[in-house]
Design a protein around this motif. Structure first.
Motif, short mmCIF file in Angstrom:
data_model
loop_
_atom_site.label_atom_id
_atom_site.label_comp_id
_atom_site.label_asym_id
_atom_site.label_seq_id
_atom_site.Cartn_x
_atom_site.Cartn_y
_atom_site.Cartn_z
N ASN A 285 0.88 -1.17 0.00
CA ASN A 285 0.00 0.00 0.00
C ASN A 285 0.91 1.22 0.00
O ASN A 285 2.12 1.07 0.11
N ASN A 286 0.35 2.42 -0.08
CA ASN A 286 1.22 3.60 -0.01
C ASN A 286 2.01 3.57 1.29
O ASN A 286 1.46 3.24 2.34
N HIS A 287 3.29 3.93 1.20
CA HIS A 287 4.11 3.79 2.41
C HIS A 287 5.33 4.70 2.38
O HIS A 287 5.69 5.24 1.33
N PHE A 288 5.94 4.84 3.53
CA PHE A 288 7.18 5.61 3.68
C PHE A 288 8.38 4.65 3.58
O PHE A 288 8.24 3.46 3.29
N ASP A 289 9.54 5.18 3.94
CA ASP A 289 10.79 4.42 3.84
C ASP A 289 10.90 3.28 4.86
O ASP A 289 11.60 2.29 4.61
N ILE A 290 10.20 3.39 5.99
CA ILE A 290 10.34 2.33 7.01
C ILE A 290 9.73 1.04 6.46
O ILE A 290 10.34 -0.04 6.56
N SER A 291 8.55 1.16 5.85
CA SER A 291 7.94 -0.04 5.24
C SER A 291 8.81 -0.60 4.12
O SER A 291 8.91 -1.82 3.96
N LEU A 292 9.41 0.28 3.36
CA LEU A 292 10.30 -0.20 2.27
C LEU A 292 11.42 -1.04 2.87
O LEU A 292 11.75 -2.12 2.36
N ALA A 293 11.98 -0.56 3.97
CA ALA A 293 13.07 -1.30 4.62
C ALA A 293 12.55 -2.63 5.18
O ALA A 293 13.24 -3.66 5.10
N MET A 294 11.32 -2.62 5.73
CA MET A 294 10.76 -3.86 6.28
C MET A 294 10.62 -4.92 5.17
O MET A 294 10.96 -6.09 5.36
N VAL A 295 10.12 -4.48 4.02
CA VAL A 295 9.94 -5.42 2.91
C VAL A 295 11.30 -5.91 2.41
O VAL A 295 11.50 -7.10 2.16
N ALA A 296 12.24 -4.97 2.29
CA ALA A 296 13.57 -5.36 1.79
C ALA A 296 14.23 -6.37 2.74
O ALA A 296 14.83 -7.36 2.29
N GLN A 297 14.10 -6.15 4.04
CA GLN A 297 14.72 -7.08 5.01
C GLN A 297 14.05 -8.46 4.94
O GLN A 297 14.73 -9.49 4.98
N ALA A 298 12.72 -8.47 4.83
CA ALA A 298 12.01 -9.76 4.74
C ALA A 298 12.42 -10.48 3.46
O ALA A 298 12.74 -11.69 3.48
N ALA A 299 12.46 -9.74 2.35
CA ALA A 299 12.81 -10.36 1.07
C ALA A 299 14.26 -10.86 1.08
O ALA A 299 14.59 -11.85 0.41
N ALA A 300 15.10 -10.19 1.84
CA ALA A 300 16.51 -10.61 1.92
C ALA A 300 16.64 -11.94 2.65
O ALA A 300 17.66 -12.61 2.54
N ALA A 301 15.59 -12.33 3.37
CA ALA A 301 15.61 -13.62 4.08
C ALA A 301 14.71 -14.66 3.39
O ALA A 301 14.53 -15.76 3.91
#
Ligand SMILES: O=C([O-])C(=O)C[C@H](O)[C@@H](O)C(=O)[O-]
Ligand SMILES: [Mg+2]
Length: 447
Positions: free
Chosen positions: A342-358
């Motif tokens: 959904n629309n989001h700021f940088d914190i959500s972007l980092a959350m998704v990136a960290q999850a995807a990195a695992a």
């Protein structure tokens, strides 16, 4: 013994959005999120970003007494206790006792709140252990670069409303110049893709459908493929099409559509998982969803029926640990993992990136709305995209976002001053087309 959480703050915030169109209407000028900031007895902070709205704000606030005073190392127990408290609250409000039939409904209502508790604790734990959050998820970090897609939208003409949409805010490049402007045909969608690729380097494109007559949207998909022959392309009409219509539209598009997201939904006697399974069988196309495979019971049925090739497991709706569990399952069971947004700021972007990195194995480019928000970050550093990817460095501990208090305060002011709350796309659309009503089976502008 690791430090204890001294404060948990819950801060509703808003940011600016374009007039993005979808089946449910039009995005309003502001999108909302809830930010959680936990400070520990060593003075470190952990953060999370979850969907906006007062219900979530209140539920997060209800978790504060179960969080403050607990050690960072106790995060699993803290999340468990918050889950039990929230399940009681939700079941109580529904007049039940958490019976089996209500389980899925409760799961959906509490997980985005639990994400707001789990994530800052993982952020803090990572900081104390000196590892990124990805290293604490699943079997640990498996990739350094996470691929994201360009989420293309038809955009309404804000000039036809009296709403305070942001415009002329960024003259730095083509993307800055067009992202607030109307985009109502295939040419405009291709221009969006070109401009987004130029700024972010994306190789994957998703078109939000459910706006115009389906054939017109498929023309836009074909135009995208013609312009970007190597790109992975998908369309998501949010189940607006009937099964037969979806099959008719997409049959023969194997070389054009890499997968199709929620082409159809429940129909008469058939559930959405049944119609999705038929669509998959009849077209041979891969299917993705953020609508009909969104908790473990739905997952079981989706797998039995072979409805979904790509479950879009958004960490905001599954928790960070939960969405990586989905990724592991996909890896083991011949599906591929993806993420909804959904629309989001940088914190959500980092959350998704960290999850995807695992997330193990082959995964799909993660959804993100961030290109519509680019520049409105709440951390001290702007997120960086290179070749459509976000890097998750192994030597940056935690989530990798340090909150900027002044920006957070400004985003909170925006929320308060504009009387923001829960998202309502129908309200946005009614300012565009008076009297407009949502209909899950009729594209928003095909009336
Ligand atoms: O994949 C999806 O269904 C979404 O991205 C949901 C979002 O709410 C999208 O429809 C939007 O932002 O309008
Ligand atoms: Mg979707």
């Amino acid at each position: 013994m690791l430090p204890t959480i001294t404060t948990m703050e819950v801060i509703p915030v808003a940011g600016y959005d374009s007039m993005l169109l979808n089946l449910a209407g039009a995005h309003e000028p502001f999108f909302t999120r809830n930010i959680v900031v936990m400070t520990d007895s060593d003075g470190l902070t952990g953060v999370a970003e979850v969907p906006g709205g007062e219900v979530i704000t209140k539920r997060l606030e209800a978790c504060i007494p179960l969080v403050e005073g607990r050690s960072v190392s106790e995060y699993k127990d803290v999340v468990q206790r918050c889950r039990a408290m929230l399940e009681r609250q939700v079941a109580g409000a529904a007049g039940g006792t958490g019976a089996e039939t209500a389980h899925a409904q409760i799961f959906k209502k509490v997980t985005n709140v639990l994400t707001g508790v789990e994530t800052p604790m993982l952020d803090l734990l990572g900081k104390h252990l000196g590892v990124p959050v990805a290293a604490l998820l699943g079997d640990g970090q498996v990739r350094d670069r996470v691929r994201f897609l360009a989420y293309l939208f038809y955009v309404g003409d804000y000039r036809r409303t009296d709403m305070p949409y942001l415009h002329d805010d960024d003259d730095s490049d083509a993307w800055g110049r067009i992202r607030r402007e109307p985009a109502l045909d295939a040419d405009a969608i291709v221009r969006q893709a070109e401009a987004a690729q130029e700024r972010f380097g994306f190789h994957d494109f998703k078109l939000k459908g459910g706006v115009f007559e389906p054939a017109k949207e498929i023309e836009a998909v074909k135009a995208l493929k013609e312009r970007f022959p190597e790109a992975r392309i998908t369309i998501d009409p949010n189940a607006a099409w009937s099964l037969d219509e979806a099959v008719e539209l997409c049959r023969g598009l194997e070389g054009t559509l890499t997968y199709v997201e929620d082409p159809c939904g429940a129909e008469g006697r058939f559930s959405s998982r049944e119609t999705m399974a038929e669509f998959h069988r009849r077209t041979g196309l891969a299917t993705a969803t953020n609508m009909c495979d969104t908790d473990w019971r739905e997952m079981k049925n989706a797998i039995r029926l072979d409805s979904v090739t790509i479950p879009l497991a958004d960490p905001h709706f599954w928790t960070m640990t939960g969405c990586v569990r989905v990724a592991q399952l996909c890896h083991d069971l011949d599906m591929t993992w993806g993420v909804h947004s959904n629309n989001h700021f940088d914190i959500s972007l980092a959350m998704v990136a960290q999850a995807a990195a695992a997330a193990p194995g082959r995964i799909n480019a993660c959804d993100t709305h961030y290109m519509w928000q680019d520049g409105q970050f709440l951390g001290t550093k702007a997120p960086e995209f290179e070749d459509g990817c976000v890097t998750v460095p192994r030597d940056v501990p935690g989530l990798g976002v340090e909150i900027d208090r002044a920006k957070l305060e400004a985003a909170h002011r925006l929320y308060v001053d504009n009387n923001c709350g829960t998202r309502d796309d129908a309200r946005g659309m009614q300012c565009y087309i008076p009297g407009w009503q949502y209909d899950p089976h009729r594209p928003a502008m095909a009336r």
